[in-house]
Design an enzyme around this catalytic site. Structure first.
Site, PDB file in Angstrom:
ATOM      1  N   VAL A   1      -5.567   5.446  -6.039  1.00  0.00           N
ATOM      2  CA  VAL A   1      -4.501   5.736  -5.088  1.00  0.00           C
ATOM      3  C   VAL A   1      -4.583   7.192  -4.621  1.00  0.00           C
ATOM      4  CG1 VAL A   1      -2.658   6.332  -6.723  1.00  0.00           C
ATOM      5  CG2 VAL A   1      -2.083   5.180  -4.599  1.00  0.00           C
ATOM      6  N   ASP A   2      -5.090   8.062  -5.474  1.00  0.00           N
ATOM      7  CA  ASP A   2      -5.287   9.477  -5.120  1.00  0.00           C
ATOM      8  C   ASP A   2      -6.228   9.589  -3.914  1.00  0.00           C
ATOM      9  OD1 ASP A   2      -5.315  12.246  -5.272  1.00  0.00           O
ATOM     10  OD2 ASP A   2      -6.445  12.349  -7.158  1.00  0.00           O
TER      11      ASP A   2
ATOM     12  N   SER B   1      -1.299   5.597 -14.118  1.00  0.00           N
ATOM     13  CA  SER B   1      -2.152   5.384 -15.309  1.00  0.00           C
ATOM     14  C   SER B   1      -2.636   3.947 -15.491  1.00  0.00           C
ATOM     15  CB  SER B   1      -1.463   5.838 -16.615  1.00  0.00           C
ATOM     16  OG  SER B   1      -1.398   7.244 -16.682  1.00  0.00           O
TER      17      SER B   1
ATOM     18  N   ASP C   1       0.862  -1.177   0.000  1.00  0.00           N
ATOM     19  CA  ASP C   1       0.000   0.000   0.000  1.00  0.00           C
ATOM     20  C   ASP C   1       0.903   1.232   0.000  1.00  0.00           C
ATOM     21  OD1 ASP C   1      -1.655   2.142   0.609  1.00  0.00           O
ATOM     22  OD2 ASP C   1      -2.794   1.052   2.129  1.00  0.00           O
TER      23      ASP C   1
ATOM     24  N   VAL D   1      -7.649   3.738 -13.145  1.00  0.00           N
ATOM     25  CA  VAL D   1      -8.753   4.479 -13.764  1.00  0.00           C
ATOM     26  C   VAL D   1      -8.380   4.949 -15.175  1.00  0.00           C
ATOM     27  CG1 VAL D   1     -10.148   6.587 -13.561  1.00  0.00           C
ATOM     28  CG2 VAL D   1      -9.659   5.226 -11.520  1.00  0.00           C
ATOM     29  N   TYR D   2      -7.130   5.299 -15.384  1.00  0.00           N
ATOM     30  CA  TYR D   2      -6.711   5.852 -16.679  1.00  0.00           C
ATOM     31  C   TYR D   2      -6.430   4.789 -17.750  1.00  0.00           C
ATOM     32  CZ  TYR D   2      -6.628  10.726 -15.076  1.00  0.00           C
ATOM     33  OH  TYR D   2      -6.982  11.989 -14.622  1.00  0.00           O
TER      34      TYR D   2
ATOM     35  N   ASN E   1      -5.066  13.727 -10.768  1.00  0.00           N
ATOM     36  CA  ASN E   1      -5.605  14.277 -12.026  1.00  0.00           C
ATOM     37  C   ASN E   1      -5.258  15.759 -12.056  1.00  0.00           C
ATOM     38  OD1 ASN E   1      -7.857  15.824 -10.752  1.00  0.00           O
ATOM     39  ND2 ASN E   1      -8.503  13.756 -10.168  1.00  0.00           N
TER      40      ASN E   1
HETATM   41  N1  AR6 Z   1      -1.194   1.645  -3.086  1.00  0.00           N
HETATM   42  C1  AR6 Z   1      -0.586   1.274  -4.234  1.00  0.00           C
HETATM   43  N2  AR6 Z   1      -1.224   1.198  -5.418  1.00  0.00           N
HETATM   44  C2  AR6 Z   1      -2.550   1.499  -5.430  1.00  0.00           C
HETATM   45  C3  AR6 Z   1      -3.265   1.894  -4.278  1.00  0.00           C
HETATM   46  C4  AR6 Z   1      -2.529   1.963  -3.058  1.00  0.00           C
HETATM   47  N3  AR6 Z   1      -3.106   2.328  -1.907  1.00  0.00           N
HETATM   48  N4  AR6 Z   1      -4.565   2.120  -4.638  1.00  0.00           N
HETATM   49  C5  AR6 Z   1      -4.642   1.874  -5.958  1.00  0.00           C
HETATM   50  N5  AR6 Z   1      -3.452   1.486  -6.440  1.00  0.00           N
HETATM   51  P1  AR6 Z   1      -5.283   4.766 -10.162  1.00  0.00           P
HETATM   52  P2  AR6 Z   1      -4.567   6.266 -12.603  1.00  0.00           P
HETATM   53  C6  AR6 Z   1      -3.050   1.128  -7.819  1.00  0.00           C
HETATM   54  O1  AR6 Z   1      -6.631   4.515 -10.686  1.00  0.00           O
HETATM   55  O2  AR6 Z   1      -4.826   5.084 -13.445  1.00  0.00           O
HETATM   56  C7  AR6 Z   1      -7.989   8.890  -9.633  1.00  0.00           C
HETATM   57  O3  AR6 Z   1      -9.367   9.080  -9.520  1.00  0.00           O
HETATM   58  C8  AR6 Z   1      -4.098   0.695  -8.786  1.00  0.00           C
HETATM   59  O4  AR6 Z   1      -4.412  -0.678  -8.599  1.00  0.00           O
HETATM   60  O5  AR6 Z   1      -5.140   5.150  -8.735  1.00  0.00           O
HETATM   61  O6  AR6 Z   1      -3.336   7.080 -12.860  1.00  0.00           O
HETATM   62  C9  AR6 Z   1      -7.237  10.203  -9.892  1.00  0.00           C
HETATM   63  O7  AR6 Z   1      -7.842  11.290  -9.221  1.00  0.00           O
HETATM   64  C10 AR6 Z   1      -3.396   0.937 -10.130  1.00  0.00           C
HETATM   65  O8  AR6 Z   1      -2.530  -0.153 -10.462  1.00  0.00           O
HETATM   66  O9  AR6 Z   1      -4.513   5.940 -11.022  1.00  0.00           O
HETATM   67  C11 AR6 Z   1      -7.339  10.340 -11.366  1.00  0.00           C
HETATM   68  O10 AR6 Z   1      -8.572  10.914 -11.753  1.00  0.00           O
HETATM   69  C12 AR6 Z   1      -2.517   2.146  -9.848  1.00  0.00           C
HETATM   70  O11 AR6 Z   1      -2.504   2.295  -8.419  1.00  0.00           O
HETATM   71  C13 AR6 Z   1      -7.267   8.924 -11.863  1.00  0.00           C
HETATM   72  O12 AR6 Z   1      -7.726   8.097 -10.779  1.00  0.00           O
HETATM   73  C14 AR6 Z   1      -3.004   3.447 -10.470  1.00  0.00           C
HETATM   74  O13 AR6 Z   1      -4.425   3.454 -10.455  1.00  0.00           O
HETATM   75  C15 AR6 Z   1      -5.849   8.497 -12.159  1.00  0.00           C
HETATM   76  O14 AR6 Z   1      -5.842   7.205 -12.719  1.00  0.00           O
END
Ligand code: AR6
Length: 174
Positions: A35-36, A124, A12, A127-128, A26
């Site tokens: 993760v945000d 990315s 995490d 969600v991206y 974002n």
């Molecule tokens: N620790 C490590 N990795 C994580 C965690 C965590 N606590 N939580 C999620 N992940 P994402 P993006 C992973 O969607 O694709 C947000 O709404 C997850 O499984 O967090 O860049 C922002 O505000 C994935 O492999 O980021 C933007 O609008 C990775 O982190 C948008 O999502 C990235 O997933 C950004 O999308």
């Protein structure tokens, strides 16, 4: 001078004991899911207040895709959160150079604040909508290709799933 050590772990991101963690944010910098959302929830309201201040002052139009900016880290163990904005595949943003820039710009910002250890998520890959294997290859190439970055001695990729960890381990083996 030797470059930074690069490693991949499953875990995490919000619980990493490093100087700086990188947020897959974002452009608004005002929070979101993934993760945000986890980082803002763990850091507490001080983080959002600092992001709002950045928007009011230096970033009125938000943070561009591929760029990075640092804030404090609120209640997190880290000292800084470095916010970056990955390209969004669902909006047709599929340029590997933009994703590579997230990693290189984040490390430049880490060096500017004097961080010695930096933890990244798979920017990315959630969600991206990018394929995590592509993210892993681009992230590892970008961080390896960088000249020794000032203070940074440790770069840790923190992956949330076994599949993502495997993708990064594979990229590190290549
Ligand atoms: N620790 C490590 N990795 C994580 C965690 C965590 N606590 N939580 C999620 N992940 P994402 P993006 C992973 O969607 O694709 C947000 O709404 C997850 O499984 O967090 O860049 C922002 O505000 C994935 O492999 O980021 C933007 O609008 C990775 O982190 C948008 O999502 C990235 O997933 C950004 O999308």
């Amino acid at each position: 001078m030797v470059g930074a050590r690069i490693e991949a772990v499953r875990g995490d991101l919000t619980r990493q004991r490093v100087d700086a963690i990188v947020n897959a944010a974002n452009s608004s910098l005002l929070g979101g899911g993934g993760v945000d959302g986890a980082i803002h929830a763990a850091a507490g309201p001080e983080l959002l207040a600092q992001c709002r201040e950045l928007r009011r002052t230096t970033l009125p139009d938000g943070l561009p895709v591929g760029d990075a900016v640092a804030t404090g880290a609120g209640r997190l163990a880290a000292r800084w959160v470095i916010h970056t904005v990955g390209p969004n595949a669902h909006r047709g943003e599929r340029d590997p150079a933009l994703l590579a820039s997230c990693f290189t710009r984040s490390l430049e910002v880490a060096a500017q604040v004097g961080a010695t250890s930096v933890a990244f998520p798979a920017v990315s890959a959630g969600v991206y909508g990018w394929d995590v294997a592509d993210v892993a290859r681009i992230a590892v190439a970008a961080t390896r290709g960088l000249a020794p970055t000032g203070s940074v001695e440790l770069i840790r990729f923190v992956l949330f799933s076994d599949a993502a960890l495997e993708a990064f381990e594979q990229a590190l083996r290549e």
